[in-house]
Motif scaffolding. Structure first.
Motif, PDB file in Angstrom:
ATOM      1  N   ASN A  61       0.538  -0.786   0.209  1.00 48.62           N
ATOM      2  CA  ASN A  61       0.483   0.143  -0.135  1.00 48.62           C
ATOM      3  C   ASN A  61       0.809   1.154   0.326  1.00 48.62           C
ATOM      4  N   LEU A  62       2.233   0.697   0.271  1.00 57.79           N
ATOM      5  CA  LEU A  62       3.017   2.605   0.117  1.00 57.79           C
ATOM      6  C   LEU A  62       3.348   3.368  -0.968  1.00 57.79           C
ATOM      7  N   LEU A  63       2.507   1.628  -2.160  1.00 61.74           N
ATOM      8  CA  LEU A  63       2.786   2.243  -3.995  1.00 61.74           C
ATOM      9  C   LEU A  63       1.156   2.986  -4.300  1.00 61.74           C
ATOM     10  N   VAL A  64       0.586   2.727  -3.535  1.00 64.70           N
ATOM     11  CA  VAL A  64      -1.182   4.281  -3.957  1.00 64.70           C
ATOM     12  C   VAL A  64      -0.916   5.190  -3.723  1.00 64.70           C
ATOM     13  N   PRO A  65      -0.255   5.937  -2.374  1.00 65.58           N
ATOM     14  CA  PRO A  65       0.234   7.053  -1.991  1.00 65.58           C
ATOM     15  C   PRO A  65       1.280   7.454  -3.056  1.00 65.58           C
ATOM     16  N   LEU A  66       2.649   7.030  -3.588  1.00 66.21           N
ATOM     17  CA  LEU A  66       3.411   7.176  -4.091  1.00 66.21           C
ATOM     18  C   LEU A  66       2.837   7.583  -5.346  1.00 66.21           C
ATOM     19  N   ALA A  67       2.337   7.047  -6.018  1.00 65.95           N
ATOM     20  CA  ALA A  67       1.467   6.934  -7.224  1.00 65.95           C
ATOM     21  C   ALA A  67       0.968   8.281  -7.688  1.00 65.95           C
ATOM     22  N   HIS A  68      -0.093   8.205  -6.654  1.00 62.26           N
ATOM     23  CA  HIS A  68      -0.724   9.078  -6.650  1.00 62.26           C
ATOM     24  C   HIS A  68       0.212  10.877  -6.472  1.00 62.26           C
ATOM     25  N   SER A  69       1.168  11.088  -5.578  1.00 63.18           N
ATOM     26  CA  SER A  69       1.799  11.947  -5.136  1.00 63.18           C
ATOM     27  C   SER A  69       2.172  12.309  -6.519  1.00 63.18           C
ATOM     28  N   THR A  70       3.228  11.174  -7.440  1.00 68.63           N
ATOM     29  CA  THR A  70       3.905  11.486  -8.864  1.00 68.63           C
ATOM     30  C   THR A  70       2.704  11.582  -9.990  1.00 68.63           C
ATOM     31  N   VAL A  71       1.732  10.882 -10.478  1.00 73.17           N
ATOM     32  CA  VAL A  71       0.734  12.058 -10.865  1.00 73.17           C
ATOM     33  C   VAL A  71       0.826  13.519 -10.926  1.00 73.17           C
ATOM     34  N   VAL A  72       0.157  13.429  -8.876  1.00 73.72           N
ATOM     35  CA  VAL A  72       0.053  14.951  -9.459  1.00 73.72           C
ATOM     36  C   VAL A  72       1.446  16.192  -9.347  1.00 73.72           C
ATOM     37  N   VAL A  91       0.940  19.089 -12.397  1.00 75.20           N
ATOM     38  CA  VAL A  91       1.474  20.452 -11.410  1.00 75.20           C
ATOM     39  C   VAL A  91       2.764  20.881 -12.919  1.00 75.20           C
ATOM     40  N   ARG A  92       3.335  20.271 -12.300  1.00 77.92           N
ATOM     41  CA  ARG A  92       4.752  20.627 -13.599  1.00 77.92           C
ATOM     42  C   ARG A  92       4.372  20.950 -15.313  1.00 77.92           C
ATOM     43  N   ALA A  93       3.651  19.803 -15.563  1.00 82.22           N
ATOM     44  CA  ALA A  93       3.088  20.077 -17.161  1.00 82.22           C
ATOM     45  C   ALA A  93       1.980  21.357 -17.417  1.00 82.22           C
ATOM     46  N   MET A  94       1.218  21.974 -16.275  1.00 82.62           N
ATOM     47  CA  MET A  94       0.183  22.744 -16.441  1.00 82.62           C
ATOM     48  C   MET A  94       0.650  23.861 -14.629  1.00 82.62           C
ATOM     49  N   PRO A  95       1.184  24.631 -14.716  1.00 85.54           N
ATOM     50  CA  PRO A  95       1.435  25.025 -13.451  1.00 85.54           C
ATOM     51  C   PRO A  95       0.775  26.575 -12.724  1.00 85.54           C
ATOM     52  N   ARG A  96      -0.522  26.953 -13.850  1.00 87.67           N
ATOM     53  CA  ARG A  96      -1.239  28.146 -13.961  1.00 87.67           C
ATOM     54  C   ARG A  96      -2.514  27.030 -14.494  1.00 87.67           C
ATOM     55  N   GLY A  97      -2.993  27.059 -13.054  1.00 86.67           N
ATOM     56  CA  GLY A  97      -4.911  25.808 -13.820  1.00 86.67           C
ATOM     57  C   GLY A  97      -4.707  24.906 -12.895  1.00 86.67           C
ATOM     58  N   CYS A  98      -3.839  25.048 -11.867  1.00 85.72           N
ATOM     59  CA  CYS A  98      -3.790  23.153 -12.038  1.00 85.72           C
ATOM     60  C   CYS A  98      -4.272  22.582 -11.342  1.00 85.72           C
ATOM     61  N   GLY A  99      -5.566  23.723 -10.486  1.00 86.86           N
ATOM     62  CA  GLY A  99      -5.627  23.073  -9.437  1.00 86.86           C
ATOM     63  C   GLY A  99      -7.069  22.366  -9.410  1.00 86.86           C
ATOM     64  N   ARG A 100      -7.449  23.144 -10.663  1.00 84.05           N
ATOM     65  CA  ARG A 100      -8.921  21.565 -11.124  1.00 84.05           C
ATOM     66  C   ARG A 100      -8.652  20.107 -11.780  1.00 84.05           C
ATOM     67  N   PHE A 142      -3.197  18.152  -1.716  1.00 87.49           N
ATOM     68  CA  PHE A 142      -3.461  18.051  -3.188  1.00 87.49           C
ATOM     69  C   PHE A 142      -3.721  18.999  -3.875  1.00 87.49           C
ATOM     70  N   THR A 143      -5.089  19.279  -3.288  1.00 80.62           N
ATOM     71  CA  THR A 143      -5.605  20.498  -4.123  1.00 80.62           C
ATOM     72  C   THR A 143      -5.383  21.747  -3.933  1.00 80.62           C
ATOM     73  N   TYR A 144      -5.135  21.581  -2.271  1.00 78.96           N
ATOM     74  CA  TYR A 144      -5.247  22.843  -1.035  1.00 78.96           C
ATOM     75  C   TYR A 144      -3.474  23.691  -2.073  1.00 78.96           C
ATOM     76  N   PHE A 145      -2.381  22.734  -2.556  1.00 75.10           N
ATOM     77  CA  PHE A 145      -1.752  22.737  -2.978  1.00 75.10           C
ATOM     78  C   PHE A 145      -1.405  22.988  -4.581  1.00 75.10           C
ATOM     79  N   ALA A 146      -2.622  22.757  -5.007  1.00 74.05           N
ATOM     80  CA  ALA A 146      -2.548  22.859  -6.420  1.00 74.05           C
ATOM     81  C   ALA A 146      -3.598  24.461  -6.988  1.00 74.05           C
ATOM     82  N   PHE A 147      -4.667  24.322  -6.082  1.00 73.17           N
ATOM     83  CA  PHE A 147      -4.980  25.897  -6.332  1.00 73.17           C
ATOM     84  C   PHE A 147      -4.065  27.338  -6.212  1.00 73.17           C
ATOM     85  N   ASN A 148      -2.917  26.662  -5.207  1.00 68.74           N
ATOM     86  CA  ASN A 148      -1.777  27.708  -4.593  1.00 68.74           C
ATOM     87  C   ASN A 148      -0.515  27.313  -5.315  1.00 68.74           C
ATOM     88  N   VAL A 149      -0.457  26.882  -6.034  1.00 69.32           N
ATOM     89  CA  VAL A 149       0.844  27.025  -6.670  1.00 69.32           C
ATOM     90  C   VAL A 149       0.891  28.038  -8.154  1.00 69.32           C
TER      91      VAL A 149
END
Length: 122
Positions: A51-62, A66-75, A115-122
């Motif tokens: 189960n360590l892989l699930v949050p790790l994969a989730h974090s990687t996708v997020v 964020v790297r692909a679209m720094p502005r407007g990545c919140g939604r 992650f939502t809080y982080f993405a809306f504040n990048v």
């Protein structure tokens, strides 16, 4: 008796009290290593290694979103996080409907908020 996963959770919560007391005595550099090490150990004890892989994969996708679209990545990050949490809940309902076990969806619920809080504040 008490289910094993609930007993592990209570023991981990109680073990954090002396661990936090020791952590306050450490300087900043070792404190970060100490915190990361014991957080990982508690996580592995509660949820197991796979189960360590699930949050790790989730974090990687997020991170990639964020790297692909720094502005407007919140939604998109919110949509992805909520969709993955929903799939985890649906899987849980399929496998253990009506049961009560502590599983990885507990962690993912917190990750959706973080992650939502982080993405809306990048």
């Amino acid at each position: 008796g008490v289910p094993a996963d609930q007993l592990r959770l209570v023991l981990c919560c109680l073990a954090q009290i002396p661990l936090c007391a020791v952590m306050q005595l450490l300087p900043a550099g070792p404190r970060l290593l100490y915190s990361n090490f014991f957080s990982l150990m508690i996580y592995l004890h509660l949820f197991g290694g796979v189960n360590l892989l699930v949050p790790l994969a989730h974090s990687t996708v997020v991170y990639l979103l964020v790297r692909a679209m720094p502005r407007g990545c919140g939604r998109p990050v919110f949509a992805y996080s909520l969709a993955s949490l929903s799939l985890t809940h649906l899987y849980r309902m399929w496998v253990d409907y009506g049961g009560y076990k502590i599983d990885i969806s507990t962690v993912l619920m917190i990750y959706v908020c973080k992650f939502t809080y982080f993405a809306f504040n990048v």
